[in-house]
Enzyme design. Structure first.
Site, short mmCIF file in Angstrom:
data_model
loop_
_atom_site.label_atom_id
_atom_site.label_comp_id
_atom_site.label_asym_id
_atom_site.label_seq_id
_atom_site.Cartn_x
_atom_site.Cartn_y
_atom_site.Cartn_z
N TYR A 186 0.86 -1.19 0.00
CA TYR A 186 0.00 0.00 0.00
C TYR A 186 0.90 1.24 0.00
CZ TYR A 186 -3.49 3.42 1.67
OH TYR A 186 -4.33 4.50 1.81
N ASP A 191 9.24 2.64 -0.66
CA ASP A 191 8.24 3.33 0.15
C ASP A 191 8.56 3.01 1.61
OD1 ASP A 191 4.58 3.16 0.42
OD2 ASP A 191 6.14 4.03 1.71
N LYS A 245 4.68 9.17 8.62
CA LYS A 245 4.58 8.65 9.99
C LYS A 245 5.66 9.23 10.93
CE LYS A 245 2.37 4.56 8.06
NZ LYS A 245 0.97 4.59 8.50
P1 KE4 Z 1 -0.71 8.26 4.52
O1 KE4 Z 1 -1.20 8.97 3.30
O2 KE4 Z 1 -1.81 7.47 5.22
O3 KE4 Z 1 0.06 9.19 5.49
O4 KE4 Z 1 0.41 7.19 4.06
C1 KE4 Z 1 0.07 6.24 3.09
C2 KE4 Z 1 1.01 5.06 3.23
C3 KE4 Z 1 2.05 4.93 2.33
N1 KE4 Z 1 2.92 3.90 2.41
C4 KE4 Z 1 2.81 2.96 3.40
C5 KE4 Z 1 3.80 1.84 3.45
C6 KE4 Z 1 1.77 3.06 4.36
O5 KE4 Z 1 1.67 2.11 5.32
C7 KE4 Z 1 0.86 4.12 4.29
C8 KE4 Z 1 -0.29 4.27 5.27
N2 KE4 Z 1 -0.43 3.23 6.22
C9 KE4 Z 1 -1.78 2.99 6.69
C10 KE4 Z 1 -1.72 1.83 7.67
N3 KE4 Z 1 -1.25 0.63 7.11
C11 KE4 Z 1 -2.38 4.21 7.30
C12 KE4 Z 1 -3.63 3.96 8.09
C13 KE4 Z 1 -4.83 4.53 7.41
O6 KE4 Z 1 -4.97 4.37 6.18
O7 KE4 Z 1 -5.62 5.13 8.15
#
Ligand code: KE4
Length: 429
Positions: free
Chosen positions: A144, A239, A267
């Site tokens: 993701y 990523d 994060k």
């Molecule tokens: P954000 O746009 O949510 O800050 O980051 C996206 C993203 C990008 N790359 C990786 C590896 C990630 O894990 C994420 C976001 N992680 C999720 C949890 N697995 C965020 C939680 C959510 O979607 O509320």
């Protein structure tokens, strides 16, 4: 546990916010039940609106690696807020955190700050396409990278090598430029590269996957991708939104010794405020506006308030490298304890762990890609989730997430967690 006020607040929230949440995973759709509304958090603990206390293994999905309301971050934010939060102009603090990130992370010369991991990954792909003048990208099923259109793609059917949208609103025109490969399967990637010669701008992946549960790369996988990219003039994009400043000060590039061409962050880098970033060697980053042709922008990108939180967090991690050893040892202790009690209760399971990322899969099949992760017993996971919640242990409400360990956890917290798992395993699994 009494969830009365959370239930009422959830009812109310759903009247004005879709699903009552601002990010879908929070709605507990994968595990059922009513999401708990948190009133406050400190260190390793959450306190919900009904006065229940939880040991937190989500930590806002990763940022709170040193615990909630970490004093140096809180102090930095309060001091900074008094000077105004954002000016839309350059500020010195952006240069300070940029220099610190470039010092901590190998193989990057420049960094651009944005406001989320999604924005970082979306911008990184546009930069890769602009720099290579090629349009296709390869991503991996189960990885993701945020909710930008190019990433909301599922494998095409049968012979189709290109993807199809996995969300309404994503066009076929976008999907055709995203190719799907199998994580940890170098042959699968090689095939796609051969089928799309000279058309692939980048391969983007989580170098340690965290969105299928935790799935480390098999030996040689990252090195193989690096070689493939070098042979075919493709950029390798790590990523590290989840792994950056968590698995090591320098992330997976440092931990496993494989260099990416572009790295994305989120994060931890924001210390709990909205910050994402992407970074690369100078030759690539100089392709970005205003000095290069690839456009990318943001009103609150690099705002001093968020930079203050991120700078305080990165400074702490940079000055106290023993934190990584401490958090890894706590995760190993937790792993050993969970394995012991699940075995004692004859619960079929696999535990994946690397550094302070860990996930439990209710399956005996080794979990090394999306298929094997999806094979696990989701019914058991739901029971497990709610059983633990009832015991005051808060883990991610999805079997496809990683536990995020914070160094604020004590060994007593870990023992309480292991005992709770023993009780839940004995009574409900
Ligand atoms: P954000 O746009 O949510 O800050 O980051 C996206 C993203 C990008 N790359 C990786 C590896 C990630 O894990 C994420 C976001 N992680 C999720 C949890 N697995 C965020 C939680 C959510 O979607 O509320």
């Amino acid at each position: 546990m009494n969830y009365t006020r959370s239930s009422a607040l959830f009812e109310d929230a759903q009247k004005v916010i879709p699903g009552g949440v601002n990010s879908p995973v929070r709605a507990f759709s994968a595990v059922g039940g009513t999401p708990i509304f948190i009133e406050k958090a400190e260190g390793a603990y959450l306190y919900d609106v009904d006065g229940n206390k939880y040991i937190d293994y989500i930590n806002s999905w990763g940022p709170m690696i040193l615990g909630h309301a970490f004093p140096p971050v809180v102090k930095a934010v309060i001091e900074r807020a008094k000077k105004g939060t954002s000016f839309g102009t350059p500020t010195e603090i952006e240069t300070k955190i940029a220099k610190l990130a470039v010092k901590m992370v190998p193989n990057i010369d420049k960094i651009r700050f944005v406001n989320s991991g999604t924005e970082a990954c979306m911008s990184a792909v546009r930069l890769a396409r602009g720099f290579t003048r090629k349009e296709k990208i390869i991503k991996f099923a189960g990885c993701y990278h945020g909710h930008s259109d190019s990433f909301l793609i599922q494998a095409g059917s049968g012979a189709m090598t290109f993807g199809t949208p996995n969300s309404p609103g994503v066009t076929q025109g976008t999907a055709k430029d995203t190719l799907l490969a199998k994580y940890n399967d170098l042959e699968d990637v090689r095939k796609l590269v051969e089928l799309n010669k000279n058309e692939i701008a980048c391969i983007i992946l989580e170098p340690v996957a965290g969105n299928m549960g935790c799935i480390p790369p098999l030996d040689g996988f990252l090195q193989g991708l690096r070689r493939l990219c070098d042979e075919h003039d493709i950029l390798l994009v790590f990523d590290e939104v989840m792994t950056g400043f968590r698995l090591a000060a320098g992330g997976v590039q440092e931990l496993l010794g494989v260099n990416a061409d572009i790295v994305t962050f989120g994060k931890v880098i924001g210390g709990g405020l909205p910050v994402g970033a992407f970074a690369a060697r100078e030759e690539i980053m100089n392709y970005l506006a205003p000095i290069g042709p690839v456009y990318q922008a943001g009103t609150l990108s690099g705002n001093p308030l968020a930079m203050a939180a991120g700078l305080a967090m990165l400074t702490e991690l940079d000055n106290n490298r023993e934190i990584f050893k401490s958090i890894n040892e706590k995760t190993a202790y937790l792993h050993k304890g969970i394995d012991r009690v699940l075995k004692a209760n004859n619960v079929a399971h696999t535990i994946n762990r690397i550094g302070s990322m860990i996930s439990i899969h209710f399956s005996e099949v080794p979990v090394k890609d999306f298929e094997t992760a999806a094979y696990a017993n989701n019914h058991n996971f739901k029971q497990f989730f709610h059983g633990l919640l009832n015991e005051g242990i808060y883990i991610a409400p999805s079997a496809f997430e990683t536990w995020f360990i914070t160094d604020a956890l004590t060994y007593e917290d870990l023992d309480i967690t292991i005992a709770a798992i023993d009780k839940v395993a004995a009574n409900t699994l």
